[in-house]
Design a protein around this motif. Structure first.
Motif, PDB file in Angstrom:
ATOM      1  N   LEU A   1       0.817  -1.214   0.000  1.00  0.00           N
ATOM      2  CA  LEU A   1       0.000   0.000   0.000  1.00  0.00           C
ATOM      3  C   LEU A   1       0.852   1.266   0.000  1.00  0.00           C
ATOM      4  N   VAL A   2       1.941   1.252   0.759  1.00  0.00           N
ATOM      5  CA  VAL A   2       2.830   2.427   0.797  1.00  0.00           C
ATOM      6  C   VAL A   2       3.419   2.687  -0.586  1.00  0.00           C
TER       7      VAL A   2
ATOM      8  N   ILE B   1       2.195   1.688  -3.471  1.00  0.00           N
ATOM      9  CA  ILE B   1       1.124   2.077  -4.388  1.00  0.00           C
ATOM     10  C   ILE B   1       0.822   3.566  -4.230  1.00  0.00           C
ATOM     11  N   MET B   2       0.785   4.033  -2.970  1.00  0.00           N
ATOM     12  CA  MET B   2       0.559   5.464  -2.748  1.00  0.00           C
ATOM     13  C   MET B   2       1.699   6.296  -3.348  1.00  0.00           C
ATOM     14  N   GLY B   3       2.916   5.805  -3.230  1.00  0.00           N
ATOM     15  CA  GLY B   3       4.049   6.497  -3.842  1.00  0.00           C
ATOM     16  C   GLY B   3       3.925   6.544  -5.351  1.00  0.00           C
TER      17      GLY B   3
ATOM     18  N   ILE C   1       1.124   6.496  -6.998  1.00  0.00           N
ATOM     19  CA  ILE C   1       0.058   7.457  -7.289  1.00  0.00           C
ATOM     20  C   ILE C   1       0.614   8.878  -7.258  1.00  0.00           C
ATOM     21  N   LEU C   2       1.427   9.186  -6.254  1.00  0.00           N
ATOM     22  CA  LEU C   2       2.037  10.521  -6.175  1.00  0.00           C
ATOM     23  C   LEU C   2       2.942  10.789  -7.374  1.00  0.00           C
TER      24      LEU C   2
ATOM     25  N   TYR D   1      12.439   3.120  -8.785  1.00  0.00           N
ATOM     26  CA  TYR D   1      11.308   2.969  -7.865  1.00  0.00           C
ATOM     27  C   TYR D   1      10.827   1.521  -7.829  1.00  0.00           C
TER      28      TYR D   1
ATOM     29  N   TRP E   1      11.102  -1.046  -4.717  1.00  0.00           N
ATOM     30  CA  TRP E   1       9.856  -1.674  -4.277  1.00  0.00           C
ATOM     31  C   TRP E   1      10.022  -3.191  -4.244  1.00  0.00           C
TER      32      TRP E   1
ATOM     33  N   ILE F   1      -5.632  -0.477 -10.854  1.00  0.00           N
ATOM     34  CA  ILE F   1      -5.464   0.749 -10.064  1.00  0.00           C
ATOM     35  C   ILE F   1      -4.765   1.816 -10.902  1.00  0.00           C
ATOM     36  N   ASP F   2      -3.729   1.420 -11.636  1.00  0.00           N
ATOM     37  CA  ASP F   2      -3.026   2.363 -12.510  1.00  0.00           C
ATOM     38  C   ASP F   2      -3.970   2.973 -13.548  1.00  0.00           C
TER      39      ASP F   2
ATOM     40  N   ILE G   1      -6.372   5.473 -11.961  1.00  0.00           N
ATOM     41  CA  ILE G   1      -5.689   6.720 -11.593  1.00  0.00           C
ATOM     42  C   ILE G   1      -5.365   7.552 -12.827  1.00  0.00           C
TER      43      ILE G   1
END
Length: 82
Positions: A18-19, A21-23, A25-26, A41, A45, A73-74, A77
Motif C-alpha cells: 500500500l505504501v 502504491i501510494m508512492g 500514485i504521487l 522505484y 519496491w 489501479i493504474d 488513476i
C-alpha cells in the motif's frame, strides 16, 4: 528451509504494498516521466517486498491477481488524472 508465514508477515506485506502504491500514485500525480526514476522505484519496491515477504509464498495465480489489481489501479488513476 523457510518458515511458515505468520499473520504479521502478511500484514507487513500488505502495508509495504500500500505504501508503494501510494508512492506510485504521487509519482503519477506529479507527472514523473523519467524512465530511470520509475526503474529505480520499481527496483526498490521489489527489493523491499522481497525482504518483507520472505516467508510469504503465494501461488503463481495469486501473483497474477496482484499484478492485475495493480494494473487496474493504474488505469483508474490515469483516467482520473486526465
Amino acid at each position: 528451509m523457510t518458515q511458515k508465514a505468520t499473520r504479521r508477515d502478511y500484514i507487513n506485506f500488505i502495508i509495504v504494498m500500500l505504501v508503494f502504491i501510494m508512492g506510485m500514485i504521487l509519482m503519477l500525480i506529479y507527472e514523473i516521466k523519467n524512465l530511470w526514476v520509475w526503474i529505480a522505484y520499481v527496483a526498490i519496491w521489489t527489493w523491499i517486498e522481497v525482504l518483507v515477504a520472505k516467508n510469504v509464498h503465494l501461488k503463481w495465480w495469486v501473483w497474477g491477481f496482484v499484478l492485475l489489481g495493480l494494473g487496474i489501479i493504474d488505469l483508474i488513476i490515469i483516467q482520473l488524472l486526465k
